[in-house]
Design a protein around this motif. Structure first.
Motif, short mmCIF file in Angstrom:
data_model
loop_
_atom_site.label_atom_id
_atom_site.label_comp_id
_atom_site.label_asym_id
_atom_site.label_seq_id
_atom_site.Cartn_x
_atom_site.Cartn_y
_atom_site.Cartn_z
N GLY A 131 0.80 -1.22 0.00
CA GLY A 131 0.00 0.00 0.00
C GLY A 131 0.83 1.27 0.00
O GLY A 131 0.43 2.25 0.62
N HIS A 132 2.00 1.25 -0.66
CA HIS A 132 2.85 2.42 -0.73
C HIS A 132 2.67 3.13 -2.07
O HIS A 132 2.55 2.49 -3.11
N ASP A 133 2.68 4.44 -2.00
CA ASP A 133 2.64 5.25 -3.21
C ASP A 133 3.93 5.06 -4.00
O ASP A 133 5.03 5.18 -3.44
N ALA A 134 3.80 4.77 -5.29
CA ALA A 134 4.98 4.44 -6.10
C ALA A 134 5.93 5.62 -6.25
O ALA A 134 7.15 5.44 -6.34
N LEU A 135 5.41 6.84 -6.27
CA LEU A 135 6.26 8.01 -6.49
C LEU A 135 7.01 8.42 -5.23
O LEU A 135 8.24 8.59 -5.25
N THR A 136 6.31 8.56 -4.11
CA THR A 136 6.91 9.15 -2.90
C THR A 136 7.30 8.12 -1.84
O THR A 136 8.09 8.43 -0.95
N GLY A 137 6.75 6.91 -1.91
CA GLY A 137 7.00 5.93 -0.87
C GLY A 137 6.10 6.07 0.33
O GLY A 137 6.13 5.24 1.26
N ALA A 138 5.27 7.14 0.37
CA ALA A 138 4.30 7.29 1.46
C ALA A 138 3.20 6.24 1.32
O ALA A 138 3.01 5.66 0.25
N LEU A 139 2.49 5.99 2.40
CA LEU A 139 1.34 5.10 2.32
C LEU A 139 0.24 5.73 1.47
O LEU A 139 0.14 6.95 1.37
N THR A 140 -0.57 4.89 0.86
CA THR A 140 -1.60 5.39 -0.04
C THR A 140 -2.83 5.87 0.71
O THR A 140 -3.01 5.60 1.90
N ARG A 141 -3.69 6.56 -0.01
CA ARG A 141 -4.96 7.01 0.57
C ARG A 141 -5.81 5.83 0.98
O ARG A 141 -6.52 5.88 2.01
N GLU A 142 -5.75 4.74 0.22
CA GLU A 142 -6.51 3.53 0.58
C GLU A 142 -6.04 2.98 1.93
O GLU A 142 -6.85 2.50 2.73
N ARG A 143 -4.74 3.06 2.18
CA ARG A 143 -4.23 2.61 3.48
C ARG A 143 -4.70 3.53 4.60
O ARG A 143 -4.96 3.09 5.72
N PHE A 144 -4.83 4.81 4.29
CA PHE A 144 -5.36 5.74 5.29
C PHE A 144 -6.79 5.38 5.64
O PHE A 144 -7.19 5.45 6.81
N GLU A 145 -7.57 4.99 4.64
CA GLU A 145 -8.98 4.66 4.88
C GLU A 145 -9.13 3.46 5.80
O GLU A 145 -10.15 3.33 6.51
N THR A 146 -8.15 2.56 5.81
CA THR A 146 -8.23 1.39 6.70
C THR A 146 -7.47 1.61 8.01
O THR A 146 -7.95 1.26 9.08
N ALA A 147 -6.28 2.22 7.91
CA ALA A 147 -5.46 2.39 9.11
C ALA A 147 -5.97 3.51 10.00
O ALA A 147 -5.88 3.43 11.23
#
Length: 422
Positions: free
Chosen positions: A255-271
């Motif tokens: 669930g990491h953003d390919a460009l920045t390495g940050a977690l994705t918005r989808e991961r935010f919705e669950t975490a």
């Protein structure tokens, strides 16, 4: 008296051998110890179902009183001297191995009656009963083991310097629970008399005392030089025992953003909801910072998307230099990021966000002609909102205020802590 001496002798033999194998784990490896721990479950269940002795306080089974209680004590000793990630190996190994044994026996029962041989009289009814008890007993063992460790850790905070007492109280509580639950299954399957419920409970309370004392002797004589592990947060112990942290790591990797390495918005919705629920359970604050790169469209228009992408990557790298190891960065939109900070009060979160802002601007001003800046809005659970969606909305309102006031600033529930750069 003879029955009590028999039980004590069994307890000494069982604990002595298992403790010796445990002590030699660094020489022989853990495999020998784990195999010895696991091979006797069928014998424990068999004796618990069919072999009882009469004592003045009631019926009891050595299989349940000594072997099963001893196994729980050894698992607790294993945890005390190792850690949750190590002790979960026998816990799950016993669960899988015992269910596999039952499954294989049930598969053989599909064949029908076996061939009769002289001198042998296979008791298929007993096999069926043992299968049911094995399933029930294995399930209880799994629950008991995890509950025992969590209770021991809970008592660790109340009785920090009383290892033996903590072990005794933990074993007494869990063995009481196990005695009641296993007897219900035993009575349903084989009609064991109710006298065995009380008799077995009294015997298990004695086993808790005896095995705790033996653990104390072992720790004093064999591993006295090793320091006791500091109390662990119950949530962390539970997550390790149940492989929850491995699940979260797997989700993180996928669930990491390919460009920045940050977690994705989808991961935010669950975490996000899970972290807020965890904070609510512990009655701890949870701060959320929403970050936006100022004038990002003009950066793309003036310098190109390649430079724009590099700006976003460097923003996340700069944020990582300031956040704590347990904090999480999510790429929420194109140039918007969210940072979740557990157990951080609002004033601390504002100062935290200001350090992020200063670091990003100071670093990127040296690397890019655009000298990118960021604006940050901050909100904190539970004062600002009770759900993750409302918390995000509250922080977003502060972010909008920061942009309206001139950007390159942090806004929260107090007046802005910085005037815009001139």
């Amino acid at each position: 008296m003879a029955g009590i001496l028999l039980l004590l002798a069994q307890a000494l033999i069982y604990f002595g051998v298992m403790a010796l194998l445990f002590r030699l784990r660094h020489v022989m490896g853990l495999g020998v110890f784990l195999c010895a721990l696991g091979v006797m479950h069928f014998l424990e269940t068999y004796l618990a179902a069919v072999f009882f002795i009469q004592l003045p306080f009631g019926l009891l089974s050595p299989g349940s009183t000594v072997l099963f209680s001893g196994k729980l004590a050894i698992i607790l000793l294993f945890y005390i001297r190792e850690d949750a990630e190590t002790v979960r190996q026998p816990i799950y190994g016993l669960l899988v191995g015992n269910f596999l044994m039952v499954a294989l026996v049930m598969t053989l029962r599909l064949y029908g009656a076996p061939v009769a041989l002289p001198g042998y009289n296979p008791d298929l009814v007993l096999i069926d009963q043992m299968g049911a008890l094995m399933i029930w007993g294995t399930t209880l063992l799994f629950i008991d083991s995890i509950a025992l460790i969590l209770l021991y850790e809970r008592l660790h905070r109340l009785l920090p310097h009383a290892t033996v007492l903590r072990a005794c109280l933990s074993l007494a509580v869990i063995l009481s629970f196990d005695q009641l639950c296993f007897f219900v299954g035993l009575h349903a399957v084989s009609g064991t008399p109710w006298d065995a419920l009380f008799g077995g409970w009294v015997a298990k309370m004695g086993a808790a005392v005896v095995f705790s004392a033996l653990m104390g002797v072992y720790l004093l004589l064999a591993e006295r030089s090793l320091p006791e592990v500091a109390p662990q947060p119950l949530a962390d112990v539970f997550h390790k025992l149940t492989y929850r942290h491995k699940y979260e790591e797997l989700l993180g990797k996928s669930g990491h953003d390919a460009l920045t390495g940050a977690l994705t918005r989808e991961r935010f919705e669950t975490a996000g909801p899970a972290l807020l629920s965890h904070a609510a359970g512990l009655r701890k604050p949870l701060s959320l910072a929403i970050i936006d790169v100022d004038h990002f469209k003009s950066i793309n228009d003036r310098y190109g998307h390649i430079i724009g992408d590099e700006v976003l990557r460097r923003v996340v790298e700069c944020l990582r230099l300031e956040i704590r190891a347990e904090d999480r960065i999510f790429r929420y939109g194109g140039e918007e990021f969210v940072v979740l900070c557990e157990n951080m009060a609002h004033p601390d979160a504002l100062a935290y966000a200001e350090r992020m802002r200063v670091t990003v601007h100071a670093t990127l001003a040296r690397e890019f002609a655009a000298a990118p800046t960021i604006s940050i809005g901050v909100a904190t659970f539970p004062n600002d909102a009770q759900t993750i969606r409302d918390l995000l909305a509250h922080a977003d309102a502060h972010l909008y205020q920061a942009k309206r006031l001139g950007r390159d600033r942090v806004v929260g529930n107090v007046p802005e802590i910085r005037e815009a750069a001139g």
